[in-house]
Design a protein around this motif. Structure first.
Motif, short mmCIF file in Angstrom:
data_model
loop_
_atom_site.label_atom_id
_atom_site.label_comp_id
_atom_site.label_asym_id
_atom_site.label_seq_id
_atom_site.Cartn_x
_atom_site.Cartn_y
_atom_site.Cartn_z
N SER A 99 0.84 -1.19 0.00
CA SER A 99 0.00 0.00 0.00
C SER A 99 0.87 1.24 0.00
O SER A 99 1.79 1.35 0.80
CB SER A 99 -0.91 0.02 1.23
OG SER A 99 -1.65 1.23 1.25
N GLY A 100 0.56 2.17 -0.90
CA GLY A 100 1.26 3.44 -0.94
C GLY A 100 0.57 4.49 -0.12
O GLY A 100 1.02 5.64 -0.06
N ARG A 101 -0.52 4.13 0.55
CA ARG A 101 -1.26 5.08 1.35
C ARG A 101 -0.57 5.33 2.69
O ARG A 101 0.18 4.48 3.17
CB ARG A 101 -2.67 4.56 1.60
CG ARG A 101 -3.45 4.32 0.32
CD ARG A 101 -4.76 3.65 0.59
NE ARG A 101 -5.64 4.47 1.43
CZ ARG A 101 -6.87 4.15 1.75
NH1 ARG A 101 -7.38 3.00 1.32
NH2 ARG A 101 -7.60 4.92 2.51
N THR A 102 -0.85 6.45 3.26
CA THR A 102 -0.34 6.75 4.61
C THR A 102 -1.32 6.19 5.63
O THR A 102 -2.48 6.61 5.67
CB THR A 102 -0.21 8.27 4.81
OG1 THR A 102 0.72 8.77 3.84
CG2 THR A 102 0.30 8.57 6.21
N PHE A 103 -0.85 5.22 6.38
CA PHE A 103 -1.73 4.62 7.40
C PHE A 103 -1.71 5.51 8.64
O PHE A 103 -0.69 5.70 9.27
CB PHE A 103 -1.25 3.22 7.75
CG PHE A 103 -1.50 2.20 6.67
CD1 PHE A 103 -0.98 0.93 6.78
CD2 PHE A 103 -2.24 2.52 5.55
CE1 PHE A 103 -1.20 -0.02 5.81
CE2 PHE A 103 -2.47 1.58 4.56
CZ PHE A 103 -1.96 0.30 4.69
N ARG A 104 -2.86 6.03 8.98
CA ARG A 104 -2.95 6.95 10.12
C ARG A 104 -3.05 6.22 11.45
O ARG A 104 -2.73 6.77 12.51
CB ARG A 104 -4.15 7.87 9.92
CG ARG A 104 -4.07 8.70 8.65
CD ARG A 104 -5.21 9.68 8.55
NE ARG A 104 -5.16 10.44 7.30
CZ ARG A 104 -4.38 11.50 7.12
NH1 ARG A 104 -3.60 11.91 8.09
NH2 ARG A 104 -4.39 12.13 5.96
N ARG A 105 -3.53 4.99 11.37
CA ARG A 105 -3.72 4.22 12.61
C ARG A 105 -3.10 2.84 12.45
O ARG A 105 -3.05 2.29 11.36
CB ARG A 105 -5.21 4.05 12.89
CG ARG A 105 -5.96 5.35 13.07
CD ARG A 105 -7.45 5.12 13.03
NE ARG A 105 -7.88 4.63 11.73
CZ ARG A 105 -9.14 4.44 11.39
NH1 ARG A 105 -10.10 4.70 12.26
NH2 ARG A 105 -9.46 3.98 10.19
N GLY A 106 -2.63 2.29 13.54
CA GLY A 106 -2.06 0.96 13.48
C GLY A 106 -3.05 -0.06 12.98
O GLY A 106 -2.68 -1.02 12.29
N SER A 107 -4.31 0.15 13.28
CA SER A 107 -5.35 -0.80 12.86
C SER A 107 -5.49 -0.87 11.34
O SER A 107 -5.99 -1.87 10.81
CB SER A 107 -6.69 -0.42 13.48
OG SER A 107 -7.07 0.89 13.11
N ASP A 108 -5.05 0.17 10.65
CA ASP A 108 -5.13 0.16 9.18
C ASP A 108 -4.31 -0.97 8.57
O ASP A 108 -4.66 -1.51 7.53
CB ASP A 108 -4.64 1.50 8.61
CG ASP A 108 -5.57 2.65 8.91
OD1 ASP A 108 -5.13 3.81 8.78
OD2 ASP A 108 -6.73 2.39 9.28
N TYR A 109 -3.22 -1.32 9.21
CA TYR A 109 -2.34 -2.35 8.65
C TYR A 109 -3.03 -3.72 8.59
O TYR A 109 -2.62 -4.57 7.81
CB TYR A 109 -1.08 -2.47 9.50
CG TYR A 109 -0.10 -1.34 9.32
CD1 TYR A 109 -0.21 -0.17 10.06
CD2 TYR A 109 0.95 -1.44 8.40
CE1 TYR A 109 0.68 0.87 9.88
CE2 TYR A 109 1.86 -0.40 8.23
CZ TYR A 109 1.72 0.74 8.97
OH TYR A 109 2.61 1.77 8.81
N TYR A 110 -4.05 -3.92 9.42
CA TYR A 110 -4.72 -5.21 9.50
C TYR A 110 -5.82 -5.39 8.44
O TYR A 110 -6.33 -6.48 8.25
CB TYR A 110 -5.35 -5.38 10.88
CG TYR A 110 -4.36 -5.47 12.01
CD1 TYR A 110 -3.80 -4.32 12.54
CD2 TYR A 110 -4.01 -6.70 12.58
CE1 TYR A 110 -2.89 -4.38 13.60
CE2 TYR A 110 -3.12 -6.77 13.63
CZ TYR A 110 -2.56 -5.61 14.13
OH TYR A 110 -1.67 -5.68 15.17
N ARG A 111 -6.16 -4.30 7.77
CA ARG A 111 -7.32 -4.30 6.89
C ARG A 111 -6.91 -4.51 5.44
O ARG A 111 -6.19 -3.71 4.87
CB ARG A 111 -8.06 -2.96 7.04
CG ARG A 111 -8.69 -2.78 8.41
CD ARG A 111 -8.94 -1.31 8.73
NE ARG A 111 -9.61 -0.60 7.67
CZ ARG A 111 -10.92 -0.45 7.58
NH1 ARG A 111 -11.69 -1.01 8.49
NH2 ARG A 111 -11.45 0.24 6.61
#
Length: 128
Positions: A99-111
């Motif tokens: 993913s080239g997106r900026t993950f704002r939350r750690g939970s984003d990595y799981y999705r």
């Protein structure tokens, strides 16, 4: 566009180890968050592990914590998944994602929906 190619899967006995690799094309690999997901027959795809672009943040599913280790080598455009103490329930197709997106939350990595690019997967089979 990023292309991801996984390798390293195979057949191993319970308690054994495998090291998966995911080679990425493109000059922007070092800016991508990377993740590993898996899907067993008849089951939904599930998160396994993820790593931030710098390698400074690591995330693991509870089922693999303490047994699997994710790492990356940005100079080689490659992310790895070292899998130790394998169990029959680890049997699945393992897929690499970027993913080239900026993950704002750690939970984003799981999705899974946060990842843009996906490889074809590599089969891991653990015999009992």
């Amino acid at each position: 566009q990023v292309q991801l190619v996984e390798s390293g899967g195979g057949l191993v006995q319970a308690g054994g180890s495998l090291r998966l690799s995911c080679a990425a094309s493109g000059r922007t690999f070092s800016t991508y968050a990377m993740g590993w997901f898996r899907q067993a027959p008849g089951k939904e795809r599930e998160f396994v592990a993820a790593i931030s672009w710098s390698g400074g943040n690591l995330y693991y599913a509870d089922s693999v914590k303490g047994r699997f280790t994710i790492s990356r080598d940005n100079a080689k455009n490659t992310v790895y998944l070292q899998m130790n103490s394998l169990k029959p329930e680890d049997t699945a197709v393992y897929v690499c994602a970027a993913s080239g997106r900026t993950f704002r939350r750690g939970s984003d990595y799981y999705r899974a929906q946060e990842y843009t690019y996906w490889g074809q997967g590599t089969q891991v089979t653990v015999s009992s």
